[in-house]
Design a protein around this motif. Sequence first.
Motif, PDB file in Angstrom:
ATOM      1  N   ILE A 119      40.981   3.188 -28.342  1.00 38.53           N
ATOM      2  CA  ILE A 119      41.099   3.822 -27.020  1.00 38.53           C
ATOM      3  C   ILE A 119      42.084   3.049 -26.141  1.00 38.53           C
ATOM      4  O   ILE A 119      42.934   3.638 -25.474  1.00 38.53           O
ATOM      5  CB  ILE A 119      39.711   3.942 -26.334  1.00 38.53           C
ATOM      6  N   HIS A 158      45.389   4.522 -24.399  1.00 43.09           N
ATOM      7  CA  HIS A 158      45.593   4.480 -22.948  1.00 43.09           C
ATOM      8  C   HIS A 158      46.955   3.858 -22.623  1.00 43.09           C
ATOM      9  O   HIS A 158      47.654   4.319 -21.729  1.00 43.09           O
ATOM     10  CB  HIS A 158      44.482   3.674 -22.268  1.00 43.09           C
ATOM     11  N   HIS A 205      44.241  12.205 -27.547  1.00 43.22           N
ATOM     12  CA  HIS A 205      43.448  11.077 -27.075  1.00 43.22           C
ATOM     13  C   HIS A 205      42.031  11.512 -26.667  1.00 43.22           C
ATOM     14  O   HIS A 205      41.049  10.869 -27.027  1.00 43.22           O
ATOM     15  CB  HIS A 205      44.162  10.407 -25.902  1.00 43.22           C
ATOM     16  N   PHE A 206      41.933  12.614 -25.933  1.00 44.25           N
ATOM     17  CA  PHE A 206      40.616  13.101 -25.520  1.00 44.25           C
ATOM     18  C   PHE A 206      39.779  13.460 -26.756  1.00 44.25           C
ATOM     19  O   PHE A 206      38.576  13.196 -26.795  1.00 44.25           O
ATOM     20  CB  PHE A 206      40.744  14.331 -24.608  1.00 44.25           C
ATOM     21  N   GLU A 227      38.445  10.247 -28.245  1.00 49.47           N
ATOM     22  CA  GLU A 227      37.356   9.728 -27.409  1.00 49.47           C
ATOM     23  C   GLU A 227      36.081  10.543 -27.602  1.00 49.47           C
ATOM     24  O   GLU A 227      34.992   9.998 -27.787  1.00 49.47           O
ATOM     25  CB  GLU A 227      37.743   9.821 -25.926  1.00 49.47           C
ATOM     26  N   GLU A 228      36.257  11.855 -27.587  1.00 47.04           N
ATOM     27  CA  GLU A 228      35.081  12.725 -27.707  1.00 47.04           C
ATOM     28  C   GLU A 228      34.412  12.596 -29.074  1.00 47.04           C
ATOM     29  O   GLU A 228      33.186  12.675 -29.174  1.00 47.04           O
ATOM     30  CB  GLU A 228      35.479  14.181 -27.421  1.00 47.04           C
ATOM     31  N   MET A 242      32.391   9.551 -29.034  1.00 40.30           N
ATOM     32  CA  MET A 242      31.182   9.780 -28.223  1.00 40.30           C
ATOM     33  C   MET A 242      30.138  10.562 -29.015  1.00 40.30           C
ATOM     34  O   MET A 242      28.947  10.291 -28.921  1.00 40.30           O
ATOM     35  CB  MET A 242      31.541  10.567 -26.948  1.00 40.30           C
ATOM     36  N   HIS A 257      31.378  13.914 -19.622  1.00 36.03           N
ATOM     37  CA  HIS A 257      32.689  13.294 -19.830  1.00 36.03           C
ATOM     38  C   HIS A 257      33.677  14.321 -20.393  1.00 36.03           C
ATOM     39  O   HIS A 257      34.829  14.394 -19.978  1.00 36.03           O
ATOM     40  CB  HIS A 257      32.537  12.096 -20.777  1.00 36.03           C
ATOM     41  N   HIS A 312      37.373  15.823 -19.009  1.00 34.06           N
ATOM     42  CA  HIS A 312      38.593  15.962 -19.822  1.00 34.06           C
ATOM     43  C   HIS A 312      39.113  17.396 -19.758  1.00 34.06           C
ATOM     44  O   HIS A 312      40.306  17.628 -19.560  1.00 34.06           O
ATOM     45  CB  HIS A 312      38.300  15.633 -21.298  1.00 34.06           C
ATOM     46  N   ASP A 327      35.682   5.831 -18.674  1.00 35.15           N
ATOM     47  CA  ASP A 327      35.905   5.321 -20.031  1.00 35.15           C
ATOM     48  C   ASP A 327      35.291   3.935 -20.223  1.00 35.15           C
ATOM     49  O   ASP A 327      34.833   3.601 -21.315  1.00 35.15           O
ATOM     50  CB  ASP A 327      37.400   5.281 -20.351  1.00 35.15           C
ATOM     51  N   GLY A 343      32.999   2.549 -23.117  1.00 31.36           N
ATOM     52  CA  GLY A 343      33.396   1.339 -23.847  1.00 31.36           C
ATOM     53  C   GLY A 343      32.223   0.380 -24.004  1.00 31.36           C
ATOM     54  O   GLY A 343      31.964  -0.143 -25.086  1.00 31.36           O
TER      55      GLY A 343
END
Length: 157
Positions: A19, A23, A60-61, A64-65, A68, A79, A83, A124, A128
């Motif tokens: 991540i 970023h 990127h999303f 991340e998802e 998650m 979250h 997004h 985020d 994290g």
Amino acid sequence: MADILFKWSDDYTVGVAEIDEQHKELVRLLNDLHQAIHERHGSDASRKILNELAEYTRVHFAVEESLMRITHYPDFENHKKIHEALIQQVVELQNKLDSGTAKISFELLHFLKQWLMHHIVESDKLFGAFFTHSKASANWMPPPQAGEQQKSRWKFW
Ligand SMILES: [Fe+2]
């Protein structure tokens, strides 16, 4: 040379290598876009960077998802909505740019910068911390007991 729009600092580190790297790439694209506008590279050049930024944001999303989802992050739905709202705004912007009713401006860049900064620091980072904790517990192995074969444990990666 324009001032850098978004100067990366370790304050933005969320503690998940993948991540954090992504970023940094978003910040790089945002800074490239800022420079292109500042140096008047033309609307085609800036549009190209914006499209790249939009595309990379989606990737990127999605990353991340998925992290998650596999960690059963409790705030996942919320979250994800944040997004999706940004993606929606960017699509609307792209449509306006196509129809000539909007231009890529410094205001837009500042909006994107503020959005990313706040999102990293306020949302985020929470994930994290959660992820680091879940990963630590997923990798946790019980001390081997005599006579019992150690079972392999599923790891996040
Ligand atoms: Fe996020």
